[in-house]
Motif scaffolding. Sequence first.
Motif, PDB file in Angstrom:
ATOM      1  N   ARG A   3       0.836  -1.203   0.000  1.00 51.02           N
ATOM      2  CA  ARG A   3       0.000   0.000   0.000  1.00 51.02           C
ATOM      3  C   ARG A   3       0.871   1.253   0.000  1.00 51.02           C
ATOM      4  NH1 ARG A   3      -4.113  -0.965   3.922  1.00 51.02           N
ATOM      5  NH2 ARG A   3      -2.638  -0.481   5.579  1.00 51.02           N
ATOM      6  N   ASN A   4       1.931   1.227   0.813  1.00 50.93           N
ATOM      7  CA  ASN A   4       2.846   2.359   0.925  1.00 50.93           C
ATOM      8  C   ASN A   4       4.289   1.893   0.789  1.00 50.93           C
ATOM      9  OD1 ASN A   4       0.846   4.355   1.588  1.00 50.93           O
ATOM     10  ND2 ASN A   4       0.771   3.536   3.677  1.00 50.93           N
ATOM     11  N   TYR A   5       5.160   2.757   0.281  1.00 50.86           N
ATOM     12  CA  TYR A   5       6.595   2.577   0.473  1.00 50.86           C
ATOM     13  C   TYR A   5       6.936   3.204   1.826  1.00 50.86           C
ATOM     14  CZ  TYR A   5       7.027   7.524  -0.635  1.00 50.86           C
ATOM     15  OH  TYR A   5       6.895   8.885  -0.613  1.00 50.86           O
ATOM     16  N   ARG A   6       8.080   2.818   2.372  1.00 49.54           N
ATOM     17  CA  ARG A   6       8.484   3.374   3.678  1.00 49.54           C
ATOM     18  C   ARG A   6      10.005   3.324   3.764  1.00 49.54           C
ATOM     19  NH1 ARG A   6       4.990   4.422   7.640  1.00 49.54           N
ATOM     20  NH2 ARG A   6       3.413   3.190   6.541  1.00 49.54           N
ATOM     21  N   PHE A   7      10.626   4.495   3.864  1.00 47.75           N
ATOM     22  CA  PHE A   7      12.076   4.607   3.957  1.00 47.75           C
ATOM     23  C   PHE A   7      12.459   5.289   5.266  1.00 47.75           C
ATOM     24  CE2 PHE A   7      11.307   5.287  -0.756  1.00 47.75           C
ATOM     25  CZ  PHE A   7      11.573   3.980  -1.104  1.00 47.75           C
ATOM     26  N   GLN A   8      13.654   4.935   5.766  1.00 48.27           N
ATOM     27  CA  GLN A   8      14.233   5.619   6.916  1.00 48.27           C
ATOM     28  C   GLN A   8      15.532   6.264   6.461  1.00 48.27           C
ATOM     29  OE1 GLN A   8      14.012   6.119  10.283  1.00 48.27           O
ATOM     30  NE2 GLN A   8      12.103   5.085  10.832  1.00 48.27           N
ATOM     31  N   LEU A   9      15.635   7.575   6.649  1.00 49.56           N
ATOM     32  CA  LEU A   9      16.847   8.326   6.340  1.00 49.56           C
ATOM     33  C   LEU A   9      17.485   8.740   7.655  1.00 49.56           C
ATOM     34  CD1 LEU A   9      18.600   9.678   4.125  1.00 49.56           C
ATOM     35  CD2 LEU A   9      17.091  11.671   4.301  1.00 49.56           C
ATOM     36  N   GLN A  10      18.671   8.182   7.954  1.00 52.15           N
ATOM     37  CA  GLN A  10      19.288   8.348   9.261  1.00 52.15           C
ATOM     38  C   GLN A  10      20.755   8.760   9.123  1.00 52.15           C
ATOM     39  OE1 GLN A  10      17.574   7.626  12.295  1.00 52.15           O
ATOM     40  NE2 GLN A  10      15.753   7.373  11.051  1.00 52.15           N
ATOM     41  N   GLY A  11      21.314   9.257  10.214  1.00 49.98           N
ATOM     42  CA  GLY A  11      22.740   9.568  10.261  1.00 49.98           C
ATOM     43  C   GLY A  11      23.000  11.055  10.366  1.00 49.98           C
TER      44      GLY A  11
END
Length: 466
Positions: free
Chosen positions: A159-167
């Motif tokens: 249903r959705n994409y989901r990304f984590q941008l960290q650092g």
Amino acid sequence: MSGKSLQQLLDEKGDIVEFLRNQQVGPNVYPGVPGEYSNWRDEQRSWAESSVLFNQSFHMVDLLVTGPGAFDMLSYLAPNSFKGFVPNRAKQFAPVTPEGYVIGDVILFYLEEEKFELVGRAPSIEWVEYWASTGKWDVKVERDERTAARPLDQQGYRRNYRFQLQGPNAMQVLEKAMGETPPDLKFFHMAPIMIAGVEVRALRHGMAGQPGYELFGPWKDYDTVRNALIEAGKDHGLTLCGGRTYSSNTLESGWIPSPLPATYTGEGSKAFREWASENSYEGKCSLGGSFVSDNIEDYYLNPWELGYGIMVKFDHDFIGREALEKIKDQPHRRKVTLALDNEDIVRVMSSMLQTGDKAKFLEFPSAVYCMHPYDAVLKDGKTVGLSTWIGYTINAGRFLALAMVDAEFAEPGTEVTLLWGEPDGGTSKPTVERHVQTEIKAIVSSVPYSEAARDNYADGWRTKNA
């Protein structure tokens, strides 16, 4: 749910601990991404030194909850307060049984009025689905299953994409992708942003010892947003994180992903077990490690043991309130990080390089070999705690374990031992080779182990336990 119920399955098996310890399934898998994009060492370094892109589009369950009764139902299922909880906010959602034991831990997104989404492991999701099915609230639930549990012809989309941008460079990457300064969001606040001409929902979040962003939106925009982030990160050390590396990030941030759902026993959750299918999470998960009890309830955990005591608020009626009120002032085990002794780790690994008895293999970077690891933490031969996650991080240069120990042994610097390996040569899980148990010395340390996590996260369970 149709077919045999979870309760019927458990009645047939009898010994629940024996059943779970010998389930023919290993740890959770992280599908949809390569095991490594480069190598797991550089991928680990990236969240501490530059920036990393985690792809969470495939391995978690999403549950959309809508309707005029959604807010009241979710509040009734949550020990934490819903006061001041408004759209474009999120919170940890860790429901407990009527007996006060934790079922699981997911993130609850308040998308708009009468519209919520829960994202994470299945136990809490299924608990919400059950209560929605009772008809006590005017709600509708729509489950979007994790990729590994979907039919083959449905595994290419969600249903959705989901990304984590960290650092430490996450802000620069996001600014480049947006073409403007990102909004100054408070922790667990959300806002719409634009990336490559499409609208993206941004949540201020952190999961790898650094503050960062969770970015999500409709699946049709998956490639557009992902490609834009990769392009924006070229000058900021952005590294893609593979499935092999992903599960090791929690060692530094201190989040325990694997409490065993406490729904196998107890009159308060019997109706749930009768509703749930034998193919529910509880019917399919595995238990392992050196801690063995003939009572499944010895594996249950309360919010204080997981460091969630700070979230429990008795300002509303919720399932488990009476039980938690009775134990809130009692002594509780405290969550800690165990820094495992390097020489003992080398000794364990060196057993692989000889014939004869061998210790349980230590996999890099995550040494977890079942869905719910429970290893005994010892002091002078006596069990004083439980370890529930173990692995190596190059940022610390050692193996770490997330554990909870009796309060008297929880001070940093306390020497304990971790009992590594299963008794009697090991269970029949396919991830368990024949081995002998051994003790690994450890030093009780702060949680989170990462100094960046202790310094930068919003005031909450991480900072309160540091």
